[in-house]
Design a protein around this motif. Structure first.
Motif, short mmCIF file in Angstrom:
data_model
loop_
_atom_site.label_atom_id
_atom_site.label_comp_id
_atom_site.label_asym_id
_atom_site.label_seq_id
_atom_site.Cartn_x
_atom_site.Cartn_y
_atom_site.Cartn_z
N LEU A 541 0.83 -1.21 0.00
CA LEU A 541 0.00 0.00 0.00
C LEU A 541 0.87 1.26 0.00
N MET A 542 2.03 1.17 0.64
CA MET A 542 2.97 2.30 0.62
C MET A 542 3.45 2.57 -0.81
N THR A 543 3.74 1.51 -1.54
CA THR A 543 4.18 1.67 -2.93
C THR A 543 3.07 2.26 -3.78
N LEU A 544 1.84 1.80 -3.57
CA LEU A 544 0.70 2.35 -4.31
C LEU A 544 0.53 3.84 -4.00
N ALA A 545 0.71 4.20 -2.73
CA ALA A 545 0.60 5.61 -2.35
C ALA A 545 1.67 6.46 -3.03
N VAL A 546 2.90 5.93 -3.10
CA VAL A 546 3.99 6.64 -3.78
C VAL A 546 3.63 6.86 -5.25
N ILE A 547 3.11 5.82 -5.90
CA ILE A 547 2.73 5.93 -7.31
C ILE A 547 1.67 7.01 -7.51
N ILE A 548 0.65 7.00 -6.66
CA ILE A 548 -0.46 7.95 -6.80
C ILE A 548 0.01 9.38 -6.52
N VAL A 549 0.75 9.57 -5.44
CA VAL A 549 1.17 10.92 -5.06
C VAL A 549 2.12 11.52 -6.09
N LEU A 550 3.14 10.76 -6.50
CA LEU A 550 4.11 11.29 -7.46
C LEU A 550 3.45 11.67 -8.78
N ASN A 551 2.54 10.83 -9.26
CA ASN A 551 1.89 11.12 -10.53
C ASN A 551 0.86 12.24 -10.42
N ALA A 552 0.18 12.32 -9.27
CA ALA A 552 -0.75 13.43 -9.08
C ALA A 552 -0.01 14.77 -9.06
N LEU A 553 1.10 14.82 -8.35
CA LEU A 553 1.89 16.05 -8.31
C LEU A 553 2.45 16.41 -9.68
N SER A 554 2.81 15.41 -10.46
CA SER A 554 3.44 15.66 -11.76
C SER A 554 2.44 16.09 -12.82
N TYR A 555 1.26 15.47 -12.84
CA TYR A 555 0.40 15.60 -14.01
C TYR A 555 -0.93 16.32 -13.78
N PHE A 556 -1.32 16.54 -12.55
CA PHE A 556 -2.64 17.13 -12.32
C PHE A 556 -2.81 18.49 -13.02
N PRO A 557 -1.82 19.38 -12.98
CA PRO A 557 -2.00 20.67 -13.68
C PRO A 557 -2.27 20.50 -15.17
#
Length: 572
Positions: A541-557
């Motif tokens: 779940l920690m790895t899944l959280a890292v995937i979600i957070v890094l990609n949200a920060l990178s691509y949401f804008p």
């Protein structure tokens, strides 16, 4: 339950039924254990002898990467010139012309890197010779390249401490002889017996109901389509890809093609666990990837089955879902499933037009390619996931105040730096590439790029931005699908996406292999009470959280400027 949804569930379960034993089989093949396909050993020995390869000479990670890059360069040069001069070569019954240098540059890179981004229409852009002896050939060898790279990665963790990671050429050849050729033969036969053409004859004619004479392209397509899916390549024999009735004749062939593009990425996760004797770890990785898949698939199904709210306001029934751009033979549910799998698996084939999907569907398609580690392409999906895993190990180690470890090897500054660089590479290529395209589109009105940038987009506004964002994202993810409202066969798009294709393919392979090679050479540290275990639910779940957070920060804008803005505008 909706019968269309039952079709989706049945297709996924069939994929699992095939992928799990296939994963075990591949682990035995690459470990050199006895399997039923050992009768192919004389053929493989002949290939190695003819090529001057001694498979007993094991390579370190640098030697393996040198072999990989060298052979890919040879294929690139060979294919580039054949595509330019294809009109002067045989097997061209329809008289298709040779490619321009910029289109040939884009096409050959695209097929070498397992992307198959097609800036041409299959039946009119290439000849039967180039379809078979350049493009289909590359669909086999580019897939085998990714699988061989993943086995090199596996070898680094099979033994406690080693720099000897097997022989790249052995894994490469076995990927073709023991996996890709047998499965392609089976899938090709299914397609052929269901109506996909297999002859070398040129266009056929028929008289339509309206009395018009229609020319229909054909050709030996069945084998090409089989490996396009099995190898997560995605290139269409016909321009319409798997929406074409000859490329995908019926629901059965649609299911076969869907299963084909998923079984090897699924199986290789299982192979990893069996090969390194850490089955629980591979199942935890499989679980995270499955959760990620469902987080994209469920809202995609909801979006496409829900229909277009703008039409609903006009009093038009939406019981059939959002049918624009869909095949009426298949319906929106299986199209949503196909769109999800083809973007997370990095196949890029389509049984519907992605440009016509609902705005939020476009968001999920883009995210699947941006993350590019929920199963991903053959072999490389697991390598992409490994980058996130190393970052999660590093963060977790800091949280508990211990030196990070993975499978008995300390993860130190060098490995973390490589992982961070690879993790930052995709956002840089996608965002910078889209920014350059947007700048050229808005500031250059003349034909400095062999076509006026103002004619790139058939759809203005937010959707036009999404088309450009999708094109760069698809190139970086080695996917190949597109929002086809974009006019992309021009010098700017051919060259820019060609550059993104190269970096997006090879650096995410070299980086994880380098990390694995460096870790494998380190002294093995036995597990203790304080060891951070990476095969637990908590760490997964920690790895899944890292995937979600890094990609949200990178691509949401960027997503906000494109599909999200289009969605809220549609609601308004």
């Amino acid at each position: 339950m909706n019968t269309e949804l039952l079709g989706v569930i049945a297709t996924y379960l069939l994929t699992l039924v095939i992928a799990i034993p296939l994963g075990r089989y591949l682990a035995k093949v690459f470990a050199g254990e006895k399997v039923w396909t050992d009768f192919l050993k004389p053929l493989e020995a002949g290939i190695f002898k003819l090529s001057g390869i001694n498979t007993k000479e094991e390579m370190n990670w640098k030697q393996a990467m040198k072999a990989l890059l060298t052979i890919n360069l040879v294929w690139l040069i060979y294919g580039f010139f054949v595509l330019i001069y294809q009109d002067k070569l045989p097997l061209n019954p329809d008289g298709n012309p040779g490619m321009s240098p910029d289109l040939s540059f884009n096409t050959i890179i695209s097929f070498v890197v397992n992307c198959n981004l097609q800036h041409y229409s299959g039946e009119s852009g290439v000849t039967y010779l180039t379809q078979h002896f350049v493009l289909m050939f590359l669909q086999f060898v580019s897939t085998a390249t990714g699988i061989a790279a993943s086995v090199i990665f596996f070898k680094a963790f099979r033994d406690r401490t080693t720099e000897r990671l097997g022989n790249f050429w052995e894994f490469f050849v076995k990927s073709i002889t023991r996996l890709l050729l047998p499965l392609s033969l089976l899938v090709g036969l299914i397609l052929a017996f269901n109506g996909t053409p297999t002859s070398y004859e040129g266009k056929d004619q028929y008289i339509s109901v309206q009395g018009d004479t229609v020319n229909v392209s054909r050709g030996p397509a069945a084998g090409f389509i089989a490996i396009k899916h099995l190898g997560t390549n995605g290139g269409g024999w016909f321009g319409a890809n798997s929406t074409h009735p000859l490329e995908n004749p019926n629901y059965l062939t649609g299911v076969v093609e869907l299963v084909s593009q998923c079984i090897i990425p699924f199986a290789l996760v299982i192979t990893f666990g069996y090969f390194i004797r850490r089955r629980k770890l591979s199942w935890m990785i499989f679980g995270v990837m499955t959760i990620g898949m469902l987080l994209l698939l469920i809202p995609m199904l909801q979006s496409e089955l829900g229909g277009n709210p703008a039409l609903a306001k006009m009093g038009i029934s939406q019981q059939t879902g959002a049918m624009e751009g869909k095949e009426v033979r298949f319906g929106p549910a299986i199209s949503a499933y196909w769109s999800t799998m083809t973007t997370i698996i990095s196949t890029g084939s389509v049984n519907n037009m992605h440009d016509s999907t609902m705005p939020m569907s476009g968001t999920w398609q883009l995210l699947g390619m941006m993350i590019n580690s929920f199963f991903g392409g053959c072999g490389v999906g697991l390598l992409n996931y490994f980058v996130y895993l190393i970052i999660a190990v590093f963060i977790s180690g800091l949280m508990v105040g211990r030196t990070p470890e993975f499978l008995g090897h300390k993860v130190e500054a060098r490995e973390v730096k490589i992982a961070a660089l690879i993790a930052l590479l995709s956002p840089f290529l996608i965002l910078a590439g889209t920014a350059v395209a947007s700048y050229v589109f808005t500031t250059h009105g003349e034909a400095a790029w062999a076509v006026q940038p103002k004619s790139w987009l058939n759809n203005p506004g937010f959707h036009g931005f999404s088309e450009m964002l999708y094109e760069i994202t698809s190139s970086n993810a080695n996917n190949g699908s597109g929002f086809e409202g974009l006019a992309d066969n021009n010098v700017f798009w051919n060259v820019s996406t060609g550059i993104v294709l190269m970096f997006g393919r090879f650096l995410p392979i070299i980086g994880p292999i380098a990390i694995a090679g460096l870790l494998g050479a380190k002294k093995y540290i036995p597990e203790s009470a304080g060891t951070l275990k990476t095969d637990t639910l908590t760490f997964s779940l920690m790895t899944l959280a890292v995937i979600i957070v890094l990609n949200a920060l990178s691509y949401f804008p960027a997503l906000t400027l494109g599909p999200l803005a289009e969605y809220f505008t549609m609601l308004k």
